[in-house]
Design an enzyme around this catalytic site. Structure first.
Site, PDB file in Angstrom:
ATOM      1  N   THR A 198       0.739  -1.284   0.035  1.00 45.70           N
ATOM      2  CA  THR A 198       0.069   0.016  -0.088  1.00 45.70           C
ATOM      3  C   THR A 198       0.810   1.196  -0.004  1.00 45.70           C
ATOM      4  OG1 THR A 198       0.063  -0.107   2.477  1.00 45.70           O
ATOM      5  CG2 THR A 198      -1.868  -0.852   1.146  1.00 45.70           C
ATOM      6  N   GLU A 217      -0.891 -16.018  30.418  1.00 42.83           N
ATOM      7  CA  GLU A 217      -0.656 -17.338  30.120  1.00 42.83           C
ATOM      8  C   GLU A 217      -0.050 -17.802  28.798  1.00 42.83           C
ATOM      9  OE1 GLU A 217      -3.482 -20.714  31.254  1.00 42.83           O
ATOM     10  OE2 GLU A 217      -4.264 -19.257  32.656  1.00 42.83           O
TER      11      GLU A 217
END
Length: 452
Positions: free
Chosen positions: A179, A254
């Site tokens: 882009t 976690e």
């Protein structure tokens, strides 16, 4: 409570954010004006969804999120869109002039004017939390705002909230689809700070997601909306365990513990299954084993790199819907026997699984079919290095001629920062090569075929 604050930066971050919040609202039965008819505890009870939404006395649910852009057009779409009443006006921060695809503008000149305002808003959201768990940061590294302001904000968050975890969902430039011309510069400069200041970064790239839309959903010409809806499913699956109660819940921290073997090796691949259109789903029910296998397919990866070229270090499988632990264990056992899916020899188990009983929700009129069960995989694989080496190569071609560098220097950057960032990435590629190499036990059967 374990609250998470989402920060959406630049056009990509905001548009992915729109898709995510739309989906969260549908999942929790929250209306576009923030009312939640099904919520019994008025005034911020201890419901699981309060990790992502704060509740006012009037029973309105407000996302714990900030949207920032250096130019107004994209945020104006949020201000006038279907969910305009959901957000507090102070959560939508826009500047007057954009970063013009220039990292230095986003990071130095224009970004620095707006960053204190952003941190102030984030501080307000943080004060509203009882036990802030961390931040989810959404941005793209090809443009100027996402890369420049994104890294500036991350750096400042590290100072203000050093102990909180930061998860990045980062759109990287694709191999073929581009882009902007200066994408490689912005990406390298930005990755330099992602390395330091995020704990886990999930890489996404448009081309890979285009291909998934084309191949699995039969959308001939996918729009950004199609792409973002797919990405939002992944992010929703990741955060589902924070927002719903489940059997095997997974916390944001976690992820870090289970996926990141060394602090720098924290760039993840993601995949989602089943990606099927409504017409197809009508005729087939997919088992846990089938969706698990398809999550490991190279073509399911949301970044253009081939996991067969590298080794897995760890992987996190988040199931939702009608799934029991027995099926998951069987599916994982099958994956472990496959020769194509190789783990590094120093990480024998390598799987972290989570199960959530809330079935996946689909956006009405969206492309995805309503299914009974789905899985999202986040994996740490050495093949991610392909993404970096591609960008580095493009960076080198331009930087050798010092093309476009004056735009950056003119905005107050020093040329040394380019080479510093580039060296950091070279070191990162080296790190990936080393963790993927066999450990020194003389067993080098795999070294012959490894190509980097």
């Amino acid at each position: 409570m374990r609250e998470c604050i989402s920060i959406h930066i630049g056009q990509a971050g905001i548009q992915v954010g729109n898709a995510c919040w739309e989906l969260y609202c549908l999942e929790h039965g929250i209306q576009p004006d923030g009312q939640m008819p099904g919520d019994k505890t008025v005034g911020g009870g201890d419901d699981a969804f309060n990790t992502f939404f704060s509740e006012t006395g009037a029973g309105k649910h407000v996302p714990r999120a900030v949207f920032v852009d250096l130019e107004p057009t994209v945020i104006d779409e949020v201000r006038t869109g279907a969910y305009r009443q959901l957000f507090h006006p102070e959560q939508l921060i826009s500047g007057k002039e954009d970063a013009a695809n220039n990292f230095a503008r986003g990071h130095y000149t224009i970004g620095k004017e707006i960053v204190d305002l952003c941190l102030d808003r984030i501080r307000k959201l943080a004060d509203n939390c009882t036990g802030l768990q961390g931040f989810l940061v959404f941005n793209a590294v090809g443009g100027g705002t996402g890369s420049g302001l994104g890294s500036l904000l991350l750096e400042r968050l590290s100072v203000d909230y050093g102990k909180k975890s930061k998860l990045g969902f980062t759109v990287y430039p694709s191999p073929q689809v581009s882009t902007s011309v200066v994408e490689p510069y912005n990406s390298v400069l930005s990755t330099h700070s992602l390395l330091e200041h995020t704990d886990v970064a999930v890489l996404l790239d448009n081309e890979a997601i285009y291909d998934i839309c084309r191949r699995s959903l039969d959308i001939e010409r996918p729009t950004y909306t199609n792409l973002n809806r797919l990405v939002s499913q992944v992010i929703s699956s990741l955060t589902a365990s924070l927002r719903f109660d489940g059997a095997l819940n997974v916390d944001v921290t976690e992820f870090q513990t289970n996926l990141v073997p060394y602090p720098r090796i924290h760039f993840m691949l993601s995949s989602y299954a089943p990606v099927i259109s409504a017409e197809k789903a009508y005729h087939e029910q997919l088992s846990v084993a089938e969706i698990t296998n398809s999550a490991f397919e190279p073509s399911s990866m949301m970044a253009k790199c081939d996991p067969r070229h590298g080794k897995y270090m760890a992987c996190c499988l988040m199931y939702r819907g009608d799934v029991v632990p027995k099926d998951v264990n069987a599916a994982v056992a099958t994956i472990k026997t496959k020769r194509t899916i190789q783990f590094v020899d120093w990480c024998p188990t390598g799987f972290k699984c989570g199960i959530n009983y809330q079935p996946p929700t689909v956006v009405p009129g969206g492309d995805l079919a309503k299914v009974q069960r789905a899985v999202c995989m986040i994996s740490n694989s050495t093949s991610v290095a392909e993404v970096f080496s591609r960008i580095d190569h493009k960076f080198d071609l331009m930087y050798a001629k010092r093309a476009f560098v004056h735009w950056y220097v003119g905005e107050g950057m020093e040329e040394g920062e380019f080479s510093e960032a580039r060296e950091d990435l070279a070191a990162l590629e080296k790190d990936y090569e080393e963790v993927g190499a066999e450990s020194g036990d003389g067993d080098d059967d795999g070294l012959g075929e490894e190509e980097y």
